[in-house]
Design an enzyme around this catalytic site. Structure first.
Site, PDB file in Angstrom:
ATOM      1  CB  CYS A 161      -6.181  -9.895   2.244  1.00 39.05           C
ATOM      2  SG  CYS A 161      -7.400  -9.035   3.368  1.00 39.05           S
ATOM      3  CE  LYS A 221     -19.131 -23.228   1.854  1.00 39.80           C
ATOM      4  NZ  LYS A 221     -17.634 -23.063   1.907  1.00 39.80           N
ATOM      5  CD  GLU A 273      -3.427 -12.975  -1.283  1.00 39.83           C
ATOM      6  OE1 GLU A 273      -3.669 -12.303  -0.116  1.00 39.83           O
ATOM      7  OE2 GLU A 273      -4.123 -13.465  -1.774  1.00 39.83           O
ATOM      8  CD  GLU A 332     -10.922  -8.376   2.127  1.00 41.67           C
ATOM      9  OE1 GLU A 332      -9.960  -8.524   1.807  1.00 41.67           O
ATOM     10  OE2 GLU A 332     -11.484  -8.404   3.442  1.00 41.67           O
TER      11      GLU A 332
END
Length: 487
Positions: free
Chosen positions: A293, A184, A392, A259
């Site tokens: 990231c 997906k 973030e 992750e």
């Protein structure tokens, strides 16, 4: 670039979506790249059921056969490198060089790596054990072996920041271990993953072993997680979404590989080579507009080097060409969407209100009249309690926090909800390694942002669960079975 409406890939068949299509937008031009399919929940369940049906046969194929198919798929991806990279550039906003070398080429290389991985031994001998007679049976010497077995059906939910390397890093090791997959992709740039599926089908992957479903909203992803046919979910994305997926997996005792977010600390000590540190930290500006990231977005710098580092980072940002990612020489392209651009800008405004000083950037580039651009931005005078330091941002924004001594620097670096990859710059390698060992992160780069692609990858704290990359990915997509016998 506009392609024909894409169909879903379920059970080896290209299938019309139940809910029509949605537009995939080029972040640089705001034009339509193509039409991606909107899968219904029932179609996602059908994809998982196809993967379940295909699992017994695929899991029993000879490793050499799986290796041959994965290797052939890598050849096909590389054969169509130019077209694949053009599509990846258009739907992700990456520069042409990044789309070719870091997206498609890395994706193909990962299939090549796990073609070899399919041939790695799955048995590990355990030292014999001498048991005395007792309730469990007669005395004897008992042998044992640990065997890695495929998990079963794996849902791979991938991120938008690399529509080739990220899916390849999940699909290739999962297939190498004998699992079947439902992929997906992220809604923003899913068309590249269908090109990957085409290559796998042409390479000879049996029907049902690989399935691809997409949707612009949460329905397809939710179904791909909660389907009773799914044994494991491998997810790359935000910590908030990862938490929701983990809750569903927990109810069904499904295996997870997560992750998640990062807020990488770059600890710059007073004996560091500042030019080297700036070249590493500056990749937050220059590589995919900071949408990665592992970026060193949070600079923790010893006070004696603070002003010089700021000056060098400003100069570095000023040399970066911002604009059309298809144009030669462009370094900084757009971010993925208007919504994400607005989110990044809101964080910069928040930083100002919190007391941070915008040293460079902080506004949209004036020379571009369309596309979702954010100028490389540097925020100074930051403290660790600011949201721009703690959360973030996922864009070309670097924040700088000063410290006085080594102990304070380590404490500031560790004062974070995240722990994916941190960095240390120091002219004293022994000192750098000493600091690195004390950082609470899944990986630490010492005087480099480079990666060893056989080293384990994953995060501490809210940056994830589990490890992959190299042989660790083969372990992640397998279960350990113990077989014991009397000698």
């Amino acid at each position: 670039m506009t392609t024909a409406p894409q169909r879903l890939f379920i059970g080896g068949e290209w299938t019309e979506p139940d809910h029509g299509h949605y537009e995939v937008i080029d972040p640089a031009t705001e034009q339509t790249v193509g039409l991606a399919p909107e899968a219904s929940r029932e179609q996602v369940y059908a994809a998982a059921a196809s993967a379940r049906e295909a699992f017994p046969a695929w899991s029993r194929t000879r490793p050499e056969e799986r290796a041959t198919i994965l290797d052939r798929a890598a050849d096909l991806m590389h054969r169509d490198l130019t077209a694949n990279a053009a599509l990846a550039r258009a739907e992700s906003g990456a520069t042409t060089g990044t789309a070719r070398s870091m997206q498609v080429a890395v994706g193909a290389a990962r299939f090549r790596r796990y073609a070899k991985g399919a041939l790695e031994p799955v048995e590990e001998a355990i030292a014999p054990q001498i048991n005395e007679a007792g309730p469990m049976g007669r005395a004897g010497v008992f042998g044992a072996v640990a065997v890695r077995q495929p998990v079963g059906v794996v849902t791979c939910i991938t991120s938008y920041n690399n529509p080739w390397a990220n899916p390849a890093g999940k699909v290739a090791p999962a297939l190498a271990m004998g699992n079947t997959v439902v992929v997906k992709p992220a809604p923003q740039d899913p068309l590249s993953v269908y090109r990957m599926a085409e290559a796998l089908a042409e390479a000879g992957v049996p029907p049902g072993v690989v399935n691809v479903v997409t949707g612009s909203g949460p329905e397809a992803g939710e179904a791909a997680v909660d389907s009773p046919d799914v044994d494991m979910v491998s997810f790359t994305g935000s910590t908030s979404v990862g938490r929701r997926i983990a809750e569903v997996c927990g109810r069904g005792m499904k295996r997870q590989l997560m992750e998640l977010g990062g807020k990488g600390a770059a600890v710059v000590l007073d004996d560091a080579d500042l030019d080297a540190a700036v070249a590493g930290i500056g990749t937050t500006f220059s590589f995919y507009s900071g949408q990665i990231c592992t970026a060193p977005t949070r600079v923790v710098v010893q006070r004696g080097s603070h002003d010089a580092l700021i000056e060098k980072l400003v100069a570095y940002a000023g040399r970066l060409a911002v604009g059309d990612p298809a144009a030669p020489g462009t370094v900084v392209g757009p971010v993925i969407s208007a919504a994400h651009r607005d989110r990044i800008e809101a964080y910069v405004d928040l930083g100002r209100k919190e007391g941070a000083r915008v040293v460079t950037g902080g506004a949209r580039p004036s020379h571009v009249d369309r596309g979702f651009y954010v100028a490389p931005t540097l925020l100074a005078d930051c403290t660790n309690d600011m949201r721009v330091v703690r959360e973030e941002i996922f864009g070309p924004v670097v924040v700088v926090v000063p410290f006085d001594d080594e102990e304070e620097g380590i404490a500031l670096a560790n004062d974070s909800d995240y722990g994916l990859i941190d960095y240390v710059w120091s002219g004293d390698v022994a000192r750098a390694f000493r600091v690195a060992r004390r950082l609470r992160a899944g990986g630490v780069g010492v005087n480099t942002i480079g990666r060893n692609m056989e080293a384990p990858f994953g995060g501490f704290k809210r940056s994830g669960v589990g490890r992959d990359v190299g042989s660790y990915a083969l372990h992640a997509y397998s279960e350990l079975q113990a077989i014991v016998w009397p000698g």
